[in-house]
Design a protein around this motif. Sequence first.
Motif, PDB file in Angstrom:
ATOM      1  N   ALA A 260       0.803  -1.220   0.000  1.00 26.44           N
ATOM      2  CA  ALA A 260       0.000   0.000   0.000  1.00 26.44           C
ATOM      3  C   ALA A 260       0.839   1.274   0.000  1.00 26.44           C
ATOM      4  O   ALA A 260       0.338   2.349  -0.360  1.00 26.44           O
ATOM      5  CB  ALA A 260      -0.937   0.018   1.201  1.00 26.44           C
ATOM      6  N   GLY A 261       2.100   1.201   0.401  1.00 24.26           N
ATOM      7  CA  GLY A 261       2.894   2.420   0.448  1.00 24.26           C
ATOM      8  C   GLY A 261       4.142   2.291   1.299  1.00 24.26           C
ATOM      9  O   GLY A 261       4.542   1.191   1.707  1.00 24.26           O
ATOM     10  N   LYS A 262       4.707   3.435   1.582  1.00 27.27           N
ATOM     11  CA  LYS A 262       5.996   3.531   2.265  1.00 27.27           C
ATOM     12  C   LYS A 262       5.885   4.541   3.401  1.00 27.27           C
ATOM     13  O   LYS A 262       5.198   5.564   3.285  1.00 27.27           O
ATOM     14  CB  LYS A 262       7.066   3.973   1.264  1.00 27.27           C
ATOM     15  N   ILE A 263       6.585   4.253   4.511  1.00 29.27           N
ATOM     16  CA  ILE A 263       6.688   5.206   5.607  1.00 29.27           C
ATOM     17  C   ILE A 263       8.136   5.300   6.038  1.00 29.27           C
ATOM     18  O   ILE A 263       8.864   4.288   6.034  1.00 29.27           O
ATOM     19  CB  ILE A 263       5.786   4.819   6.798  1.00 29.27           C
ATOM     20  N   GLU A 288       5.022   9.866   5.073  1.00 31.36           N
ATOM     21  CA  GLU A 288       4.105   8.827   4.610  1.00 31.36           C
ATOM     22  C   GLU A 288       3.912   8.973   3.105  1.00 31.36           C
ATOM     23  O   GLU A 288       3.533  10.051   2.628  1.00 31.36           O
ATOM     24  CB  GLU A 288       2.767   8.936   5.333  1.00 31.36           C
ATOM     25  N   SER A 289       4.159   7.910   2.360  1.00 28.34           N
ATOM     26  CA  SER A 289       4.115   7.954   0.897  1.00 28.34           C
ATOM     27  C   SER A 289       3.226   6.828   0.373  1.00 28.34           C
ATOM     28  O   SER A 289       3.704   5.750  -0.005  1.00 28.34           O
ATOM     29  CB  SER A 289       5.527   7.833   0.318  1.00 28.34           C
ATOM     30  N   PRO A 290       1.911   7.058   0.325  1.00 31.10           N
ATOM     31  CA  PRO A 290       1.023   6.018  -0.208  1.00 31.10           C
ATOM     32  C   PRO A 290       1.186   5.875  -1.725  1.00 31.10           C
ATOM     33  O   PRO A 290       1.593   6.820  -2.404  1.00 31.10           O
ATOM     34  CB  PRO A 290      -0.365   6.543   0.146  1.00 31.10           C
ATOM     35  N   ARG A 291       0.861   4.718  -2.218  1.00 33.62           N
ATOM     36  CA  ARG A 291       0.900   4.512  -3.670  1.00 33.62           C
ATOM     37  C   ARG A 291      -0.301   5.183  -4.335  1.00 33.62           C
ATOM     38  O   ARG A 291      -0.205   5.650  -5.472  1.00 33.62           O
ATOM     39  CB  ARG A 291       0.911   3.018  -3.974  1.00 33.62           C
ATOM     40  N   GLN A 292      -1.427   5.221  -3.639  1.00 32.11           N
ATOM     41  CA  GLN A 292      -2.627   5.901  -4.127  1.00 32.11           C
ATOM     42  C   GLN A 292      -3.331   6.572  -2.957  1.00 32.11           C
ATOM     43  O   GLN A 292      -3.676   5.872  -1.985  1.00 32.11           O
ATOM     44  CB  GLN A 292      -3.569   4.901  -4.811  1.00 32.11           C
ATOM     45  N   PRO A 293      -3.534   7.887  -3.006  1.00 36.57           N
ATOM     46  CA  PRO A 293      -3.024   8.814  -4.028  1.00 36.57           C
ATOM     47  C   PRO A 293      -1.537   9.080  -3.808  1.00 36.57           C
ATOM     48  O   PRO A 293      -1.076   9.109  -2.661  1.00 36.57           O
ATOM     49  CB  PRO A 293      -3.846  10.072  -3.774  1.00 36.57           C
ATOM     50  N   ARG A 294      -0.810   9.255  -4.858  1.00 35.79           N
ATOM     51  CA  ARG A 294       0.618   9.488  -4.739  1.00 35.79           C
ATOM     52  C   ARG A 294       0.896  10.852  -4.134  1.00 35.79           C
ATOM     53  O   ARG A 294       0.138  11.793  -4.313  1.00 35.79           O
ATOM     54  CB  ARG A 294       1.290   9.387  -6.111  1.00 35.79           C
TER      55      ARG A 294
END
Length: 376
Positions: A260-263, A288-294
């Motif tokens: 789902a993303g990166k932290i 916090e870097s979610p894949r959606q929404p970028r």
Amino acid sequence: MSDRISYGIIGCGMMGQEHLRNIQLLPDTRIAAIFEPDGRMRQAAALIAPDAAFCDTLDDLLARVDLDCLVIASPNLDHIGQLERLAQTRHLPVLIEKPLFTRIEDRARLEALHRGYQAPIWVAMEYRYMPPIAVFLQKMPAVTGGLRMLSIREHRFPFLPKVGAWNRFNRNSGGTMVEKCCHFFDLMRLATGSEPRRVMASAGQAVNHLDERYGDETPDVWDHGFVIVDFDNGVRAMLDLCMFAEGARFQEEIAAVGPAGKIEALVPGPGRFWPAHLGDPPVAQIVESPRQPRGPVISGVPVDPALLAAGDHNGATFYQHQRFNAVVRGAAQPEVGVEDGMKAVLMGLAAQESALSGQAVTLDFGAGGADLARRA
């Protein structure tokens, strides 16, 4: 036990003095007695805890009837022997600095001691309690959607001077991967919720302490390295250590990634080392870097200035002591136990063996106890 908790302290070098300052920030506590054989460190400790009694021997300290608990912050090579002496004398709650031991041969001694010890033992893994890392760990499952990759980078200053230069030699400290990096191996186990099964490392001494001499010896501690750890649940973790990078803005950069993303947690080093001409030291960040929404979302994690002034670990030592104090009062159980401390050391020993041999090392944490199993 009275409402006021009385502490005995073993070792008052740099870390021991940090413990003194943070204990004194807690309500209803007192530093009752200190055992510190070095004269300069005794003087420094007396300035912080002027009402404490100083004991000439460890046995003198352990003979005091007014102690409710102990903190062991002596040189690494002394930890296992002092813990054994405590077990032979009286069973007090104890917070003991990492690493629990420095040699693979010491594991059996630790396990034998632990089986018979009738009071709580807390292993001091301060990094768990740094506010930005605590926020990182709390947010990580939701942001990542399930951890798949974990990376820990520490780019920092060299080992600081210690009494008798004990930390300059592997035989005293256990080696850099044990002395310094057991914190990070502990974080890996905590974040993954799993056990390590294979360790691969490349490390050595490139820059630091090569021009130092102690008698006819040159320090042999490593100052950089990479470590990759495979965990039973399929998560992969990596450590990137460099101890000649004190010019960096952040000392620790920890990243977790999942579907789902990166932290990320970005943690500054001790404020006392920040160059004055650059203004105020940086504040820790969570990214916090979610894949959606970028798009990354950045938030600061400020730490109480009083806690920053009390030590070099972003307030972690205070929060650790809050929890240990609750254990001493019978209101909680240790959050970092002997098994955690032992496994972190064994991961460090495996990393050192891998770096020396050029081969991966497997780990076995089976029913027979934790051990280095074999080279893969």
